[in-house]
Design an enzyme around this catalytic site. Structure first.
Site, PDB file in Angstrom:
ATOM      1  N   ASP A  99       3.223 -49.858  -3.069  1.00  0.00           N
ATOM      2  CA  ASP A  99       3.789 -50.792  -4.035  1.00  0.00           C
ATOM      3  C   ASP A  99       5.021 -50.127  -4.638  1.00  0.00           C
ATOM      4  OD1 ASP A  99       3.997 -52.903  -6.035  1.00  0.00           O
ATOM      5  OD2 ASP A  99       1.849 -53.224  -5.709  1.00  0.00           O
ATOM      6  N   ASP A 201       7.637 -55.265  -6.235  1.00  0.00           N
ATOM      7  CA  ASP A 201       7.208 -56.011  -7.408  1.00  0.00           C
ATOM      8  C   ASP A 201       8.342 -56.868  -7.980  1.00  0.00           C
ATOM      9  OD1 ASP A 201       4.905 -56.139  -9.370  1.00  0.00           O
ATOM     10  OD2 ASP A 201       6.481 -55.528 -10.759  1.00  0.00           O
ATOM     11  N   GLU A 268       7.684 -59.610  -3.643  1.00  0.00           N
ATOM     12  CA  GLU A 268       6.898 -60.496  -4.515  1.00  0.00           C
ATOM     13  C   GLU A 268       7.849 -61.522  -5.123  1.00  0.00           C
ATOM     14  OE1 GLU A 268       3.875 -60.698  -8.350  1.00  0.00           O
ATOM     15  OE2 GLU A 268       5.595 -59.358  -8.384  1.00  0.00           O
ATOM     16  N   HIS A 333      -4.086 -59.534  -7.036  1.00  0.00           N
ATOM     17  CA  HIS A 333      -4.624 -58.994  -8.287  1.00  0.00           C
ATOM     18  C   HIS A 333      -4.159 -59.763  -9.521  1.00  0.00           C
ATOM     19  CE1 HIS A 333      -0.648 -57.453  -7.782  1.00  0.00           C
ATOM     20  NE2 HIS A 333      -0.638 -56.968  -9.017  1.00  0.00           N
ATOM     21  N   ASP A 334      -3.274 -60.732  -9.336  1.00  0.00           N
ATOM     22  CA  ASP A 334      -2.768 -61.512 -10.472  1.00  0.00           C
ATOM     23  C   ASP A 334      -3.358 -62.914 -10.548  1.00  0.00           C
ATOM     24  OD1 ASP A 334      -0.978 -59.477 -11.302  1.00  0.00           O
ATOM     25  OD2 ASP A 334       0.500 -60.130  -9.824  1.00  0.00           O
TER      26      ASP A 334
HETATM   27  C1  GLC Z   1       3.891 -58.247 -10.816  1.00  0.00           C
HETATM   28  C2  GLC Z   1       2.547 -57.603 -10.597  1.00  0.00           C
HETATM   29  C3  GLC Z   1       1.748 -57.712 -11.860  1.00  0.00           C
HETATM   30  C4  GLC Z   1       2.476 -56.970 -12.940  1.00  0.00           C
HETATM   31  C5  GLC Z   1       3.887 -57.498 -13.107  1.00  0.00           C
HETATM   32  C6  GLC Z   1       4.717 -56.575 -13.916  1.00  0.00           C
HETATM   33  O1  GLC Z   1       3.797 -59.604 -10.996  1.00  0.00           O
HETATM   34  O2  GLC Z   1       1.917 -58.163  -9.492  1.00  0.00           O
HETATM   35  O3  GLC Z   1       0.453 -57.223 -11.701  1.00  0.00           O
HETATM   36  O4  GLC Z   1       1.777 -57.091 -14.147  1.00  0.00           O
HETATM   37  O5  GLC Z   1       4.553 -57.622 -11.873  1.00  0.00           O
HETATM   38  O6  GLC Z   1       4.980 -55.404 -13.200  1.00  0.00           O
END
Ligand code: GLC
Length: 548
Positions: A99, A201, A268, A333-334
């Protein structure tokens, strides 16, 4: 498998490292734990693991607040543990995707500590600092994605700094060439250590408007929703300047590896379809210079109805630039887990969908055993999002609970200590060990599907052909070198007959999601529900793969 790059037809498995396997009894998963469980991934049949952040971090956002981009947090282990994990994974034929969190660092990162120390510090411009608005208060109306303003006042220097997420996650200034150079060096640090790519991310957040204009109000906002949605992120995300950064990141990745074992960038991106496509970075000559896999989250947000999914798949296929690699995701995970969103029977169908659509599938740990969201009592809440915006159902702890390995070991075999988040109450029944023993389990379903996908070029590299099949049924074919597989999914709670015109002339059942049919995956000739003049009958919520 074909000679294509591994990430085109491989399967990615996401590990949330806090919750996968603890090896030292502190109740938090770690790298040595992951290493110990690699054989599960091999048995399941996936090709790559993506590990959510394991860098040094104060853990304000559980690792998405990084205080050193070139090390491992002691809670997760050491660089030596990381190297050993990569070596073991590679020896077992698994790729490792790291990541990478470029939009923001931790407020404890030495860069930020220096940046906030003085207005004329050389690192001041590494972050986004602004004077208060005229008359005081934050410089503009930008909102943090975790609630409240995107600005925090720093009394020592009399300015505000910008944070798209927590105040402990200050946004880096990607317009600054030194920031870019430092972040690209961090990427090289891991690429040299052998990682096979990065999941990046919030890639679309990297650049903010250079004039810091107010975001427009969101006319569709409803009270009770996520506060960030009060405004539209016009000036804070998906700015045109991000595209150049994407190209630069890709160049860094391309410094390593060759065509077949190229390093992959997975972005992402929560964006509408047309904007998502921009991140493939197609230039005027049709060359794709962006991320190879802009995450396609449409199945996460979709209403679980056959016509809705059908439309999504057709539109996505039609929108892809020539040569672009598609990809599909059911959860992460979100977001709430698939089994909680669509139920156990629905989750079996979803597995079939994920693994038979054209494109790289990403699986979220635990979904292969049908783990569900675990309700977390208020006094056990860990997630800062839930703490900032309580009671709105935004909290992400429920989908981050410990992996359920065994019914016979304490804490499902996850830890010998006290788990950082409670386990699901069903762990004694629902666990990896039990499901390997049960032919009809979700785990066996995943494992058989993955094996079939690997064996059948039509499934891992074939064309996608939509089939019109009415309101309760989703149907499509995957076609490769004369082999045509038909996938039928019954979204309805009633049995459904698929007209004989839509199925192969002498259909052979290659696969069924029905638990009862799980032993009969190889029955040649007419399947259990086939009548040549009528068609193929699907049980409620059953999905099948048919061949000629
Ligand atoms: C992304 C991650 C999330 C995190 C956010 C801030 O959306 O997947 O888990 O809280 O970024 O880094």
């Amino acid at each position: 498998m074909s000679a294509d790059a591994w990430w085109k037809n491989g399967i990615v498995y996401q590990i949330y490292p806090r919750s996968f396997q603890d090896s030292d009894g502190d109740g938090i998963g770690d790298l040595a734990g992951i290493r110990r469980r690699l054989d599960h991934l091999v048995a399941l049949g996936v090709d790559a693991l993506w590990i959510s952040p394991c860098y040094p971090s104060p853990m304000a956002d559980f690792g998405y607040d990084i205080s050193d981009y070139c090390d491992i947090d002691p809670r997760f282990g050491s660089l030596a543990d990381f190297d050993a994990l990569v070596a073991d994974a590679h020896a077992k034929g698994l790729r490792v995707v790291m990541d990478f969190v470029p939009n923001h660092s931790s407020d404890r990162h030495p860069w930020f500590i220096q940046s906030r120390s003085a207005r004329d510090d050389p690192k001041r411009d590494w972050y986004l600092w602004r004077d208060p608005a005229e008359g005081g208060g934050p410089p503009n109306n930008w909102r943090s994605n975790f609630g409240g303003p995107a600005w925090t006042f720093d009394a020592a220097t009399g300015q505000y700094y910008c944070h798209s997420f927590l105040r402990e996650q200050p946004d880096l200034n990607w317009r600054n060439p030194e920031v870019r150079a430092a972040m690209y060096e961090a990427m090289r640090f891991w690429l040299r250590r052998g990682v096979d790519g990065f999941r990046i991310d919030v890639l679309y957040h990297l650049v903010k408007d250079d004039e810091f204009r107010d975001n427009p109000p969101n006319p569709a906002f409803v009270e009770g929703q996520d506060n960030a949605h009060r405004v539209l992120p016009l000036y804070t995300s998906d700015r045109p300047e991000v595209q150049q950064i994407v190209i630069e990141m890709r160049k860094v990745a391309d410094e390593f590896g060759d065509a077949k074992s190229s390093r992959v960038l997975i972005g992402e991106l929560y964006l509408p379809l047309a904007r998502l496509m921009a991140y493939y970075g197609e230039d005027a000559n049709g060359v794709l210079q962006g991320v190879q896999l802009p995450f396609n989250f449409q199945l996460i947000a979709a209403e679980w109805q056959a016509p809705v999914i059908d439309r999504i798949v057709r539109d996505y296929e039609a929108a892809l630039p020539a040569g672009a690699a598609p990809n599909w995701v059911l959860g992460n995970h979100d977001k709430p887990r698939i089994a909680s969103r669509v139920g156990e029977a629905g989750a079996r169908l979803a597995a079939l969908l994920l693994l038979t659509l054209r494109g790289t599938p990403t699986l979220y740990y635990g979904d292969e055993i049908g783990m569900t969201d675990v309700p977390i009592p208020p006094d056990e809440v860990q997630d800062p999002f839930e703490k900032n915006e309580p009671g709105k159902g935004l909290g992400r702890d429920p989908q981050r609970t410990p992996m359920q390995w065994s019914g016979g070991a304490p804490n499902a075999g996850f830890t010998e200590g006290r788990p950082w988040l409670r386990l699901a109450s069903d762990w004694r029944q629902r666990n990896v060990e039990a499901q390997w023993q049960d032919e009809a389990s979700m785990l066996r379903l995943y494992q058989r599907l993955i094996a079939l996908r690997r064996d059948e070029p039509a499934l891992h590299e074939g064309r996608y052909e939509p089939i019109d099949a009415g309101t309760e049924l989703l149907a499509y074919a995957r076609v490769c070198r004369g082999r045509r597989l038909v996938v039928l999914l019954n979204f309805g709670a009633e049995a459904a007959v698929v007209s004989h015109e839509l199925v192969p002339i002498r259909p052979r059942l290659l696969f069924s999601t029905a638990a009862a049919a799980s032993k009969a995956t190889d029955n040649s000739g007419s399947g259990p529900g086939f009548e040549p003049t009528v068609g193929w009958t699907l049980a409620p919520f059953e999905g099948v793969i048919l061949s000629d």
